[in-house]
Design a protein around this motif. Structure first.
Motif, PDB file in Angstrom:
ATOM      1  N   PHE A   1      44.766 -21.128  11.951  1.00 42.79           N
ATOM      2  CA  PHE A   1      44.833 -20.173  13.062  1.00 42.79           C
ATOM      3  C   PHE A   1      43.830 -19.045  12.852  1.00 42.79           C
ATOM      4  O   PHE A   1      43.051 -18.710  13.760  1.00 42.79           O
ATOM      5  N   ARG A   2      43.826 -18.481  11.658  1.00 41.18           N
ATOM      6  CA  ARG A   2      42.920 -17.374  11.360  1.00 41.18           C
ATOM      7  C   ARG A   2      41.454 -17.824  11.410  1.00 41.18           C
ATOM      8  O   ARG A   2      40.596 -17.115  11.946  1.00 41.18           O
ATOM      9  N   THR A   3      41.169 -19.009  10.881  1.00 44.75           N
ATOM     10  CA  THR A   3      39.801 -19.516  10.882  1.00 44.75           C
ATOM     11  C   THR A   3      39.296 -19.757  12.304  1.00 44.75           C
ATOM     12  O   THR A   3      38.162 -19.391  12.650  1.00 44.75           O
ATOM     13  N   LEU A   4      40.145 -20.357  13.130  1.00 48.99           N
ATOM     14  CA  LEU A   4      39.768 -20.587  14.521  1.00 48.99           C
ATOM     15  C   LEU A   4      39.565 -19.261  15.265  1.00 48.99           C
ATOM     16  O   LEU A   4      38.652 -19.146  16.101  1.00 48.99           O
ATOM     17  N   ALA A   5      40.395 -18.275  14.943  1.00 44.66           N
ATOM     18  CA  ALA A   5      40.258 -16.962  15.583  1.00 44.66           C
ATOM     19  C   ALA A   5      38.912 -16.329  15.251  1.00 44.66           C
ATOM     20  O   ALA A   5      38.275 -15.693  16.106  1.00 44.66           O
ATOM     21  N   VAL A   6      38.473 -16.496  13.999  1.00 41.22           N
ATOM     22  CA  VAL A   6      37.179 -15.943  13.587  1.00 41.22           C
ATOM     23  C   VAL A   6      36.031 -16.726  14.214  1.00 41.22           C
ATOM     24  O   VAL A   6      35.080 -16.146  14.748  1.00 41.22           O
ATOM     25  N   LEU A   7      36.117 -18.059  14.158  1.00 34.69           N
ATOM     26  CA  LEU A   7      35.026 -18.902  14.663  1.00 34.69           C
ATOM     27  C   LEU A   7      34.810 -18.734  16.164  1.00 34.69           C
ATOM     28  O   LEU A   7      33.676 -18.710  16.642  1.00 34.69           O
ATOM     29  N   PHE A   8      35.916 -18.620  16.911  1.00 33.78           N
ATOM     30  CA  PHE A   8      35.814 -18.553  18.365  1.00 33.78           C
ATOM     31  C   PHE A   8      36.031 -17.140  18.916  1.00 33.78           C
ATOM     32  O   PHE A   8      36.187 -16.962  20.122  1.00 33.78           O
TER      33      PHE A   8
END
Length: 201
Positions: free
Chosen positions: A183-190
């Motif tokens: 969740f956190r990684t996707l939030a940063v990437l997108f």
């Protein structure tokens, strides 16, 4: 398992704290202080709220892990800096581990379910909050960037799994951490962001 994960989180956050201190041009002592606060601050606040002994004050292994992580962060800071998202990666690993540790400790001391989830979030994010404040930065948790939400959702996921599940909970620990990391990684990437207060009319 939780003790091992707790030490992994301490190690990751110690590196994160040292890298932040290096980015702010602090001296060696300042770097170690920021690393200690980043790694141990959230757990300290959690234990104070639970009115229990502060974990790291009676754990030599925790102190050594923090010292080790901070030292590695200092020695390899140039290589780690070259990796654009290194700081975010260590932060993400740290919050995923500490969220579960905080929820579990809250439950073990008979906290309400919702309180345990918030204790997980506090454990995961308040060390970073203190780090950012001391380094004269706006804490991530107060920005539009999604930081605490994965902890709250991941803590809830773990709580529900613990309540309804039976037997070995190793899968639940890892699946909850992977959920938070993803969740956190996707939030940063997108660039997922929460709306600002001023955007509401």
């Amino acid at each position: 398992m939780l003790e091992v994960l707790d030490h992994i989180g301490l190690f990751a956050f110690a590196i994160s704290g040292m890298l932040t201190a290096a980015n702010r041009n602090l001296d060696i002592l300042g770097g170690y202080i920021i690393a200690f606060i980043t790694a141990l601050g959230g757990g300290t606040i959690r234990d104070l709220l639970l009115n229990v002994d502060i974990a790291w004050m009676t754990s030599l292994s925790q102190l050594l892990v923090v010292i080790g992580g901070a030292t590695i962060g200092m020695i390899f800071r140039k290589k780690l800096r070259s990796w654009r998202r290194t700081l975010s990666i260590f932060d993400t690993v740290g919050i995923s581990v500490f969220t579960i540790v905080g929820v579990q400790k809250g439950l073990s001391h008979d906290a309400l379910a919702i309180t345990a989830v918030f204790l997980g979030m506090i454990t995961a994010t308040f060390g970073g909050l203190l780090r950012d404040v001391l380094c004269n930065e706006i804490p991530l948790i107060f920005k539009k960037e999604i930081y605490a939400i994965p902890c709250l959702l991941g803590g809830t996921f773990y709580l529900l799994g613990d309540y309804f599940g039976q037997g070995d909970t190793t899968w639940l620990l890892w699946s909850s951490m992977i959920f938070i990391i993803a969740f956190r990684t996707l939030a940063v990437l997108f660039s997922w962001k929460l709306p600002l207060i001023r955007e509401f009319k």
